[in-house]
Design an enzyme around this catalytic site. Structure first.
Site, mmCIF file in Angstrom:
data_model
loop_
_atom_site.group_PDB
_atom_site.id
_atom_site.type_symbol
_atom_site.label_atom_id
_atom_site.label_comp_id
_atom_site.label_asym_id
_atom_site.label_seq_id
_atom_site.Cartn_x
_atom_site.Cartn_y
_atom_site.Cartn_z
ATOM 1 N N GLU A 147 -10.388 -9.077 -3.233
ATOM 2 C CA GLU A 147 -10.777 -10.315 -2.585
ATOM 3 C C GLU A 147 -11.513 -9.910 -1.302
ATOM 4 O OE1 GLU A 147 -7.572 -13.055 -1.747
ATOM 5 O OE2 GLU A 147 -8.959 -14.425 -0.752
ATOM 6 N N ARG A 193 2.691 -0.889 -6.846
ATOM 7 C CA ARG A 193 1.721 -0.710 -5.769
ATOM 8 C C ARG A 193 2.099 0.500 -4.940
ATOM 9 N NH1 ARG A 193 0.073 -4.230 -1.979
ATOM 10 N NH2 ARG A 193 -0.073 -5.858 -3.500
ATOM 11 N N LYS A 228 -2.874 -6.628 4.569
ATOM 12 C CA LYS A 228 -4.115 -7.051 5.219
ATOM 13 C C LYS A 228 -3.814 -7.823 6.498
ATOM 14 C CE LYS A 228 -7.209 -7.432 1.317
ATOM 15 N NZ LYS A 228 -7.526 -8.334 0.235
#
Ligand code: ATP
Ligand code: MG
Length: 594
Positions: A62, A297, A307
């Site tokens: 994204e 992850r 983020k």
């Protein structure tokens, strides 16, 4: 193909993702898919030749931040698998959320994936895509779902909807709007699109099962009203698809075979399959649809990868921007002197698994050391200088020492390093009163000046802050008899009158705690105050010409890179990428340095 297939010894160890791909290839599961040359609905691919890519994967960031080390794992995985199995990997911007997405982030993501050495070109086509290009199809598919009674417009408030959703142990309840007719739903959905309603007044929901044990299957929202300009489609839309709806469609339109995502999406997989099955039944997408496979992850000690936190570090000016060499972003890692090959090695070494775990930061550092050791020429640099004066060496004399560029690579040749009466040495290579086991310079002791002579320390002069010594002219390295005098210490040096002085930044870990912000602590409290030290160092003259991004091993110190941004021609500034060995948390420097 994203590059030449890797040699077998370079290819990864087997894992559950590879097993799934290999079994799909063996059964020919995806062999009949056609590829119309670009992503699209079933009709775009119909009648076209079969897909030249044996598998298709994608990396779908994204564009709302810079890529970080966690993304590198996903990039190496997706592009690496495509490379190994004769497939293609798409770079897709998942830009379905109009807020927070910016061109700056798009550009930085493209630069980072390229820097890692991967390409989205395959068979002459560029597989760089934007999810926003599929908005028309997504909207059309939503109308088809409505027509098939698989979706409805709900007009409850968010709070009311939450109240009916149920819990992990209790089933949800139907919304009073669930029984609207297809006709009414269609009319309302079109009015939503036309901007007739305020944000939050209506949403489109999939009609599945409010009693499902999986909360994600309790009529998830698939479209919402957002009166926001989008970085690519501008004001064309005021309804935007939800991520969970958009993502499977993006995969299907692009002929993705294996859609790899992190574990938190595991509970979304039933919806992924439900949606694509409906669309395939309506003939909107090709069969067989893509399959989602989850992996753990990356969590790295001493690093934050969220983020939100990274944005906070930048906005609060705790670091010097997104590409600060201490940041875990790929832009930061690049300036730090880390290498793409080091990241690939790291991705191979940590592998993929189905269970979340923490990887020690030192594993990443070791991968960087390993690769830098291979590619970085050696140079001499004195980081904490003190003068060494050779009292019996003629004032006007100059000569050269022959120094190998890499001790294990004779084909890299040797260079001539000037040597003279006054040298810079490391302050810690001299002790007026030696501690036990110290065998470098102290009065009465002898050491070898690397590639030069054996010298004997005769004292220290306080007024000039200089260490005094005498050299033995018969001991020059490389000459016969040079080895006759045996010494334990071997130190590096730089000729004072030839030295190039340069700024060097000694970077260390950004956080002092292995799990920054663990418990209820504010992660900012775990910042390591000494993560950046700027010094002026004395370097051998050859380093004056270092070009931006050139990497070196400074002997006995570690790996350094000429900074990408701050280096000027003839005036490099260096960043420390990594020390020679892991010394984190060890107060004593290993004595073997001497
Ligand atoms: P956000 O925090 O905004 O959800 P994200 O880290 O998930 O961001 P995306 O841009 O959605 O960022 O990620 C793109 C891809 O990178 C996704 O497929 C995601 O699974 C993968 N990815 C993100 N973080 C990690 C990580 N720590 N380890 C492995 N893969 C990751
Ligand atoms: Mg995400």
């Amino acid at each position: 193909m994203s590059g030449p297939p890797r040699k077998p010894q370079e290819a990864s160890h087997s894992n559950f993702i590879r097993s799934a791909i290999e079994s799909d290839l063996a059964s020919g599961k995806y062999a009949a898919r056609a590829w119309g040359g670009k992503p699209g609905a079933a009709k775009v691919h119909e009648g076209a030749a079969s897909d030249p890519a044996k598998i298709r994967t994608r990396f779908p960031p994204e564009p709302n931040g810079y890529l970080h080390i966690g993304h590198a794992k996903s990039i190496c995985l997706n592009f690496g698998l495509a490379q190994d199995y004769g497939g293609a990997c798409h770079l897709r911007f998942d830009d379905t959320n109009p807020e927070a997405e910016e061109q700056e982030y798009v550009d930085s993501i493209i630069a980072a994936v390229r820097w890692l050495g991967f390409s989205w070109e395959n068979e002459g086509a560029s597989h760089l895509y934007y999810a926003s290009d599929y908005f028309d199809f997504m909207y059309h598919a939503a109308e088809c779902l409505i027509e098939g009674d698989h979706a409805y417009v709900d007009s409850l408030s968010a709070g009311q909807m939450r109240a009916l959703r149920g819990t992990l142990t209790e089933p949800g309840k139907d919304s009073p709007y669930r029984s609207r007719s297809a006709e009414e739903n269609l009319k309302l959905f079109r009015q939503m699109r036309e901007g007739k309603f305020e944000e939050g007044t209506h949403v489109l929901r999939a009609k599945i099962d409010m009693a499902s044990p999986n909360i994600n299957m309790r009529d998830p929202a698939i479209y919402r009203i957002r009166k926001a300009a989008h970085h690519r489609t501008g004001d064309k839309w005021c309804v935007y698809p939800m991520y969970t709806y958009a993502h499977p469609i993006e995969d299907a339109l692009e002929n993705i075979t294996h859609s790899l995502c992190t574990l938190e999406f595991e509970d979304q997989r039933p919806f992924y399959d439900w949606l694509l099955e409906r669309l395939a039944q309506d003939g909107l997408i090709q069969r067989p649809p893509p399959q989602q496979i989850e992996f753990a992850r990356l969590n790295l000690t001493y690093v934050v990868l969220s983020k939100r936190r990274l944005i906070q570090l930048v906005e609060d000016k705790r670091v010097d921007g997104w590409d600060d060499p201490r940041m875990p972003t790929l832009a930061g890692a690049r300036r730090r002197g880390y290498t793409p090959e080091g990241f690939k090695l790291f991705a191979e070494r940590i592998g993929v698994s189905k269970a979340d775990s923490w990887i020690e930061y030192v594993v990443l550092e070791d991968c960087m050391r390993e690769h830098l050791n291979e590619v970085a020429p050696r140079r001499m640099a004195v980081l904490d200088p003190v003068k060494l004066v050779i009292e019996n060496y003629p004032e006007s004399k100059e000569e050269f020492a022959e120094v190998p560029n890499h001790p294990q690579k004779p084909d890299w040749g040797k260079r001539q390093v000037p040597f003279s009466r006054e040298l810079w040495i490391e302050r810690e290579d001299f002790m007026e009163t030696p501690s036990k086991g110290y065998f470098r310079l102290f009065p009465g002791n002898k050491v070898r000046l690397r590639y030069g002579y054996v010298v004997e320390c005769v004292g220290y002069d306080k007024t000039t802050d200089s260490v005094r010594c005498r050299y033995d002219p018969d001991t020059k390295s490389g000459t016969t008899g040079a080895e006759k005098v045996k010494v334990k210490g071997n130190i590096h040096w730089v000729s004072a009158k030839h030295a190039c002085s340069a700024g060097v930044r000694l970077y260390d870990r950004l956080f002092k705690a292995p799990h920054p912000g663990a418990g209820d602590r504010d992660f900012l409290q775990d910042l390591y105050p000494d993560s950046k030290k700027t010094i002026t160092a004395q370097l051998e003259p050859a380093l004056k010409q270092a070009k931006a991004e050139e990497r070196f091993q400074f002997e006995r110190h570690g790996y350094f890179v000429a900074d990408l941004k701050d280096s000027q021609p003839g005036r490099p500034v260096f960043n420390r990428a990594v020390t020679l060995r892991d010394s984190w948390g060890k107060t004593e420097k290993p004595e073997s340095k001497g």
